[in-house]
Design a protein around this motif. Structure first.
Motif, PDB file in Angstrom:
ATOM      1  N   GLY A  38       0.790  -1.224   0.000  1.00 52.76           N
ATOM      2  CA  GLY A  38       0.000   0.000   0.000  1.00 52.76           C
ATOM      3  C   GLY A  38       0.822   1.275   0.000  1.00 52.76           C
ATOM      4  N   SER A  39       2.027   1.205  -0.506  1.00 54.65           N
ATOM      5  CA  SER A  39       2.912   2.377  -0.512  1.00 54.65           C
ATOM      6  C   SER A  39       2.350   3.509  -1.357  1.00 54.65           C
ATOM      7  CB  SER A  39       4.281   2.001  -1.076  1.00 54.65           C
ATOM      8  OG  SER A  39       4.921   1.071  -0.249  1.00 54.65           O
ATOM      9  N   THR A  40       2.599   4.741  -0.912  1.00 55.60           N
ATOM     10  CA  THR A  40       2.284   5.915  -1.724  1.00 55.60           C
ATOM     11  C   THR A  40       3.513   6.351  -2.509  1.00 55.60           C
ATOM     12  OG1 THR A  40       2.768   7.360   0.156  1.00 55.60           O
ATOM     13  CG2 THR A  40       0.473   6.716  -0.160  1.00 55.60           C
ATOM     14  N   ILE A  41       4.686   5.914  -2.078  1.00 54.95           N
ATOM     15  CA  ILE A  41       5.936   6.157  -2.808  1.00 54.95           C
ATOM     16  C   ILE A  41       6.364   4.805  -3.375  1.00 54.95           C
ATOM     17  CG2 ILE A  41       8.307   7.002  -2.682  1.00 54.95           C
ATOM     18  CD1 ILE A  41       7.470   8.462  -0.073  1.00 54.95           C
ATOM     19  N   LYS A  42       6.084   4.569  -4.639  1.00 57.41           N
ATOM     20  CA  LYS A  42       6.291   3.270  -5.276  1.00 57.41           C
ATOM     21  C   LYS A  42       7.761   2.993  -5.572  1.00 57.41           C
ATOM     22  CE  LYS A  42       1.864   2.507  -5.669  1.00 57.41           C
ATOM     23  NZ  LYS A  42       1.170   1.550  -4.897  1.00 57.41           N
ATOM     24  N   SER A  43       8.090   1.714  -5.598  1.00 61.51           N
ATOM     25  CA  SER A  43       9.447   1.257  -5.894  1.00 61.51           C
ATOM     26  C   SER A  43       9.498   0.416  -7.163  1.00 61.51           C
ATOM     27  CB  SER A  43       9.978   0.426  -4.719  1.00 61.51           C
ATOM     28  OG  SER A  43       9.997   1.181  -3.542  1.00 61.51           O
ATOM     29  N   ASP A  44       8.408   0.381  -7.921  1.00 57.42           N
ATOM     30  CA  ASP A  44       8.312  -0.512  -9.073  1.00 57.42           C
ATOM     31  C   ASP A  44       9.389  -0.283 -10.120  1.00 57.42           C
ATOM     32  OD1 ASP A  44       7.043   1.953  -9.499  1.00 57.42           O
ATOM     33  OD2 ASP A  44       5.582   1.122 -10.901  1.00 57.42           O
ATOM     34  N   LYS A  45       9.747   0.960 -10.395  1.00 55.52           N
ATOM     35  CA  LYS A  45      10.766   1.232 -11.418  1.00 55.52           C
ATOM     36  C   LYS A  45      12.151   0.803 -10.949  1.00 55.52           C
ATOM     37  CE  LYS A  45       8.108   4.809 -13.585  1.00 55.52           C
ATOM     38  NZ  LYS A  45       7.767   6.195 -13.649  1.00 55.52           N
ATOM     39  N   ILE A  46      12.438   1.019  -9.680  1.00 51.62           N
ATOM     40  CA  ILE A  46      13.723   0.581  -9.131  1.00 51.62           C
ATOM     41  C   ILE A  46      13.814  -0.939  -9.200  1.00 51.62           C
ATOM     42  CG2 ILE A  46      15.079   0.373  -6.998  1.00 51.62           C
ATOM     43  CD1 ILE A  46      13.994   3.209  -6.295  1.00 51.62           C
ATOM     44  N   ILE A  47      12.763  -1.612  -8.771  1.00 53.84           N
ATOM     45  CA  ILE A  47      12.757  -3.073  -8.771  1.00 53.84           C
ATOM     46  C   ILE A  47      12.877  -3.607 -10.193  1.00 53.84           C
ATOM     47  CG2 ILE A  47      11.316  -5.085  -8.259  1.00 53.84           C
ATOM     48  CD1 ILE A  47      10.259  -3.308  -5.830  1.00 53.84           C
ATOM     49  N   ALA A  48      12.171  -3.017 -11.133  1.00 51.63           N
ATOM     50  CA  ALA A  48      12.237  -3.462 -12.535  1.00 51.63           C
ATOM     51  C   ALA A  48      13.650  -3.353 -13.101  1.00 51.63           C
ATOM     52  CB  ALA A  48      11.261  -2.648 -13.382  1.00 51.63           C
ATOM     53  N   SER A  49      14.432  -2.413 -12.599  1.00 50.94           N
ATOM     54  CA  SER A  49      15.793  -2.248 -13.118  1.00 50.94           C
ATOM     55  C   SER A  49      16.711  -3.403 -12.709  1.00 50.94           C
ATOM     56  CB  SER A  49      16.388  -0.906 -12.667  1.00 50.94           C
ATOM     57  OG  SER A  49      16.670  -0.909 -11.285  1.00 50.94           O
ATOM     58  N   TYR A  50      16.260  -4.279 -11.814  1.00 50.89           N
ATOM     59  CA  TYR A  50      17.046  -5.438 -11.382  1.00 50.89           C
ATOM     60  C   TYR A  50      16.541  -6.752 -11.989  1.00 50.89           C
ATOM     61  CZ  TYR A  50      19.379  -2.466  -8.038  1.00 50.89           C
ATOM     62  OH  TYR A  50      20.143  -1.474  -7.474  1.00 50.89           O
ATOM     63  N   ASN A  51      15.513  -6.705 -12.801  1.00 45.08           N
ATOM     64  CA  ASN A  51      14.937  -7.922 -13.382  1.00 45.08           C
ATOM     65  C   ASN A  51      15.934  -8.740 -14.186  1.00 45.08           C
ATOM     66  OD1 ASN A  51      12.390  -7.704 -12.307  1.00 45.08           O
ATOM     67  ND2 ASN A  51      11.548  -6.605 -14.050  1.00 45.08           N
ATOM     68  N   ASP A  52      16.903  -8.091 -14.790  1.00 51.13           N
ATOM     69  CA  ASP A  52      17.881  -8.833 -15.598  1.00 51.13           C
ATOM     70  C   ASP A  52      19.018  -9.423 -14.750  1.00 51.13           C
ATOM     71  OD1 ASP A  52      18.918  -6.306 -15.001  1.00 51.13           O
ATOM     72  OD2 ASP A  52      20.045  -6.187 -16.870  1.00 51.13           O
ATOM     73  N   ARG A  53      19.064  -9.083 -13.462  1.00 48.15           N
ATOM     74  CA  ARG A  53      20.141  -9.573 -12.598  1.00 48.15           C
ATOM     75  C   ARG A  53      19.659 -10.465 -11.461  1.00 48.15           C
ATOM     76  NH1 ARG A  53      22.582  -3.813 -11.467  1.00 48.15           N
ATOM     77  NH2 ARG A  53      20.454  -3.255 -11.981  1.00 48.15           N
ATOM     78  N   LEU A  54      18.367 -10.411 -11.161  1.00 50.90           N
ATOM     79  CA  LEU A  54      17.796 -11.218 -10.086  1.00 50.90           C
ATOM     80  C   LEU A  54      16.469 -11.817 -10.543  1.00 50.90           C
ATOM     81  CD1 LEU A  54      18.288  -8.738  -7.085  1.00 50.90           C
ATOM     82  CD2 LEU A  54      19.445 -10.942  -7.348  1.00 50.90           C
ATOM     83  N   ASP A  55      16.126 -12.950  -9.968  1.00 56.10           N
ATOM     84  CA  ASP A  55      14.813 -13.551 -10.184  1.00 56.10           C
ATOM     85  C   ASP A  55      13.854 -12.866  -9.217  1.00 56.10           C
ATOM     86  OD1 ASP A  55      12.598 -15.142 -10.562  1.00 56.10           O
ATOM     87  OD2 ASP A  55      13.493 -16.951  -9.685  1.00 56.10           O
ATOM     88  N   ILE A  56      13.132 -11.869  -9.706  1.00 57.30           N
ATOM     89  CA  ILE A  56      12.275 -11.044  -8.840  1.00 57.30           C
ATOM     90  C   ILE A  56      10.811 -11.206  -9.225  1.00 57.30           C
ATOM     91  CG2 ILE A  56      11.645  -8.691  -8.163  1.00 57.30           C
ATOM     92  CD1 ILE A  56      14.461  -7.827  -8.535  1.00 57.30           C
ATOM     93  N   GLN A  57       9.993 -11.366  -8.190  1.00 53.06           N
ATOM     94  CA  GLN A  57       8.550 -11.244  -8.332  1.00 53.06           C
ATOM     95  C   GLN A  57       8.154  -9.990  -7.548  1.00 53.06           C
ATOM     96  OE1 GLN A  57       5.839 -14.654  -8.306  1.00 53.06           O
ATOM     97  NE2 GLN A  57       7.476 -15.681  -7.167  1.00 53.06           N
ATOM     98  N   TYR A  58       7.330  -9.160  -8.156  1.00 48.69           N
ATOM     99  CA  TYR A  58       6.911  -7.909  -7.515  1.00 48.69           C
ATOM    100  C   TYR A  58       5.397  -7.853  -7.499  1.00 48.69           C
ATOM    101  CZ  TYR A  58       6.045  -2.889  -6.999  1.00 48.69           C
ATOM    102  OH  TYR A  58       5.592  -1.669  -6.581  1.00 48.69           O
ATOM    103  N   PHE A  59       4.843  -7.571  -6.320  1.00 49.57           N
ATOM    104  CA  PHE A  59       3.403  -7.480  -6.157  1.00 49.57           C
ATOM    105  C   PHE A  59       3.057  -6.189  -5.417  1.00 49.57           C
ATOM    106  CE2 PHE A  59       4.611 -11.938  -6.109  1.00 49.57           C
ATOM    107  CZ  PHE A  59       3.807 -12.448  -7.103  1.00 49.57           C
ATOM    108  N   GLU A  60       1.890  -5.655  -5.740  1.00 52.51           N
ATOM    109  CA  GLU A  60       1.349  -4.508  -5.007  1.00 52.51           C
ATOM    110  C   GLU A  60       0.032  -4.935  -4.393  1.00 52.51           C
ATOM    111  OE1 GLU A  60       1.510  -0.529  -6.830  1.00 52.51           O
ATOM    112  OE2 GLU A  60       2.350  -1.566  -8.562  1.00 52.51           O
ATOM    113  N   LYS A  61      -0.212  -4.480  -3.168  1.00 53.98           N
ATOM    114  CA  LYS A  61      -1.467  -4.803  -2.504  1.00 53.98           C
ATOM    115  C   LYS A  61      -1.855  -3.679  -1.549  1.00 53.98           C
ATOM    116  CE  LYS A  61      -0.720  -7.546   1.411  1.00 53.98           C
ATOM    117  NZ  LYS A  61      -0.901  -6.392   2.208  1.00 53.98           N
TER     118      LYS A  61
END
Length: 90
Positions: A38-61
């Motif tokens: 429920g963040s108002t300051i999202k981290s989605d773009k930062i997390i997406a920048s690591y998709n090519d280096r880590l096996d990441i699943q990202y969820f928002e709720k």
């Protein structure tokens, strides 16, 4: 294999530092499950920048606090062994 569960609330700078430490690990048999609680300051773009280096699943709720958010991460994880980290862990 391990699933690293990370509940996240309004901490884009902290999650970036944590992901930087994870990419330096020599043991790489893990996925990273990040749940934006429920963040108002999202981290989605930062997390997406690591998709090519880590096996990441990202969820928002919707915000429910760290306990229920960790449980949500357990449900979404691919593996049976869990490591729980807070966003400020380096």
């Amino acid at each position: 294999m391990y699933s690293i569960i990370i509940p996240l609330y309004n901490r884009p700078d902290e999650i970036k530092e944590l992901l930087e430490t994870l990419i330096t690990q020599t043991f790489t048999q893990f996925e990273v499950v990040i749940i934006e609680d429920g963040s108002t300051i999202k981290s989605d773009k930062i997390i997406a920048s690591y998709n090519d280096r880590l096996d990441i699943q990202y969820f928002e709720k919707e915000n429910t606090g760290p306990g229920l958010t960790r449980n949500y991460g357990f449900e979404k994880a691919k593996h049976n062994y869990f490591i729980i980290l807070d966003s400020d862990v380096i």
